[in-house]
Design a protein around this motif. Structure first.
Motif, short mmCIF file in Angstrom:
data_model
loop_
_atom_site.label_atom_id
_atom_site.label_comp_id
_atom_site.label_asym_id
_atom_site.label_seq_id
_atom_site.Cartn_x
_atom_site.Cartn_y
_atom_site.Cartn_z
N THR A 152 10.36 -7.57 -3.32
CA THR A 152 9.28 -6.85 -2.50
C THR A 152 10.05 -5.69 -1.53
OG1 THR A 152 8.07 -8.93 -2.21
CG2 THR A 152 7.87 -7.27 -0.79
N SER A 162 3.25 -7.47 -4.41
CA SER A 162 4.46 -6.65 -3.48
C SER A 162 4.30 -5.15 -3.62
CB SER A 162 5.74 -7.12 -3.96
OG SER A 162 6.04 -6.92 -4.92
N LYS A 172 15.97 -14.71 -9.08
CA LYS A 172 15.21 -15.18 -10.06
C LYS A 172 16.14 -15.32 -11.28
CE LYS A 172 10.77 -13.24 -8.89
NZ LYS A 172 10.73 -12.57 -7.54
C1 PLP Z 1 7.14 -8.27 -11.08
C2 PLP Z 1 7.46 -8.90 -9.62
N1 PLP Z 1 7.59 -7.92 -8.81
C3 PLP Z 1 7.94 -8.33 -7.39
C4 PLP Z 1 7.95 -9.70 -7.15
C5 PLP Z 1 8.41 -10.14 -5.48
O1 PLP Z 1 9.51 -10.67 -5.73
P1 PLP Z 1 10.05 -11.32 -4.23
O2 PLP Z 1 9.18 -12.61 -3.93
O3 PLP Z 1 11.69 -11.47 -4.77
O4 PLP Z 1 10.10 -10.23 -3.18
C6 PLP Z 1 7.89 -10.53 -8.14
C7 PLP Z 1 8.17 -12.29 -7.87
O5 PLP Z 1 7.65 -12.98 -8.75
C8 PLP Z 1 7.63 -10.21 -9.29
O6 PLP Z 1 7.40 -11.02 -10.37
#
Ligand code: PLP
Length: 459
Positions: free
Chosen positions: A139, A182, A292
């Motif tokens: 994000t 996000s 992840k």
């Molecule tokens: C494609 C994608 N973008 C952004 C995010 C946001 O990630 P985070 O929770 O690490 O901020 C995710 C979370 O699953 C995602 O799959």
């Protein structure tokens, strides 16, 4: 109990912490994958502190059993990695070393972050023209990337948002097929507004954008700047936009290409799947997560851009007492920064390219195996082909309340945790495989738990 007293017993404290950590980690395969939060009595701030040992015992007694096994093998909700042994070791040392990786000059830690970004560039086969920084997750990486894109778009119109603000900049369209939520959060934080996001049609049955629709929209802008947000690993199905085609369109029409590869960027590790990222090197900015598929502990993500000067215009911070213009604090929202690169450095060095090749290939194969099990069961319906590591399926004929009841029962059963979504208008369920410790032995456990919960809890 005083701080001085605790300090004198630091070794004992670290040993007790080690024992608690080890016990928790050893329990991951057997403790419930997820726990429903419970209402507990409030904590009371002690007048006289307990000291670490008693505080640790109190924490464990009250809370530990209610933690989820999210770093374990069958927590398949969201996109949830675990922590490799090397990453864990690195992360422990981050707290012990407690370096502030904002400015160069009095510690080698900033060099380690730059080196780690180099290792990641090599892992993802990115050219050296990409540079970036560690942030707290995808994000935040999307936020940083879109802030840089916003700076670029305004510069095209003769303005400098970092100095003058957005006051006189016309809305810059942000175009995409299935951007992650996000992206919208980032647009809100950036003052561009969620409504600036234009959802273009996707290809039939896919989450990948229809390139012809994108081409038409870009052409209609008559050269005005636009930001294209591509998915390299869409969160519900793991689908990929055709980055090569999108990059060509962005080049033709002068648009910025941002690629959100929070987990999908790791397709680059597996030669059988690296083709999904063809065209990536023409992106203007790229997002990926550490917590992840890299399997480093929360929170960790990174952003790359080919436009470091623009990037630094946005995030620069100047004061007489601060360091020089090349510091990493000019690349991120934070000034003081955690030594986030170390767990990533440790795991990349410990397992290398082949370790991540094996991990990515294994997770994708496990997703395929689960999908086969889903397809062969009359209780479930596979909703999308498994393109990478995500299985998107439905409980046959179930409406939303039945799906939610089923997922709650599955959580209470504890063997596997899955999270909901919608796909093609249907209440759906998704399973995401990114954890290093998930193995073939987990697949029958997962499928049996699903069958049993469906049998017992769905009419
Ligand atoms: C494609 C994608 N973008 C952004 C995010 C946001 O990630 P985070 O929770 O690490 O901020 C995710 C979370 O699953 C995602 O799959």
């Amino acid at each position: 109990m005083s701080l001085q007293n605790d300090h004198q017993h630091l070794n004992d404290i670290l040993e007790a912490t080690h024992a608690a950590a080890f016990e928790f980690l050893e329990s991951l395969a057997t403790r419930p994958a997820g726990r429903s939060p419970q209402v507990l009595p409030h904590d009371i701030l002690p007048e006289e502190g307990l000291g670490v040992q008693r505080a640790l015992s109190a924490f464990r007694e009250k809370y530990e059993a209610l933690l989820s096994a999210s770093p374990g093998p069958r927590y398949l909700g969201f996109v949830t990695g675990g922590s490799t042994p090397a990453a864990l070791a690195g992360d422990w040392l981050v707290s012990a070393y407690d370096q502030n990786v904002g400015s160069d000059g009095d510690s080698i830690a900033t060099t380690v972050e730059r080196e780690t970004l180099g290792l990641l560039r090599a892992l993802f086969a990115l050219p050296e023209s990409f540079d970036g920084a560690f942030v707290s997750g995808a994000t935040q990486a999307n936020f940083v990337a879109l802030a840089t894109a916003r700076q670029w778009a305004a510069a095209r119109l003769g303005m400098d948002v970092s100095e003058q603000g957005l006051w006189n900049v016309p809305p810059v369209p942000v175009l995409g097929g299935s951007p992650h939520a996000s992206i919208l959060k980032a647009l809100s934080m950036l003052g561009m507004g969620r409504q600036v996001m234009e959802y273009l049609p996707c290809l039939p049955g896919r989450m990948a954008v229809d390139q012809e629709a994108l081409a038409r929209r870009l052409a209609a802008l008559n050269g005005a700047p636009a930001i294209v947000v591509a998915s390299a690993g869409e969160v519900n199905t793991g689908d990929f936009d055709d980055l090569e085609a999108l990059a060509a369109l962005c080049q033709t029409y002068g648009a910025w290409l941002h690629v959100d590869g929070a987990f999908g960027l790791f397709a680059a590790c597996d030669p059988a799947r690296a083709h999904l990222l063809r065209g990536l090197d023409a992106a203007d900015s790229i997002t990926a997560d550490g917590h992840k598929w890299l399997n480093v502990p929360y929170d960790s993500g990174f952003v790359f851009t080919r436009h470091l000067a623009l990037h630094q215009q946005v995030f620069k911070v100047s004061a007489a007492y601060l360091g020089n213009g090349t510091d990493l604090s000019h690349r991120t929202p934070e000034d003081s920064r955690r030594f986030r690169a170390l767990p990533a450095w440790m795991t990349l060095m410990a397992y290398g390219r082949s370790g991540y090749r094996e991990l990515v290939a294994r997770c994708c194969s496990l997703a395929q195996q689960m999908a086969q099990g889903i397809e062969s069961s009359p209780r479930f319906e596979l909703l999308a082909p498994v393109r990478l590591n995500i299985v998107c399926f439905a409980l046959s004929g179930a409406h939303v309340a039945q799906r939610d009841h089923f997922l709650q029962a599955l959580k209470e059963d504890g063997q596997v945790l899955l999270t909901p979504t919608f796909f093609a208008g249907k209440p759906a369920i998704r399973a995401a495989f990114v954890n290093w410790s998930t193995s073939e032995q987990d697949i029958p456990l997962i499928l049996n738990a699903l069958e049993q919960c469906a049998r017992e809890h769905v009419q």
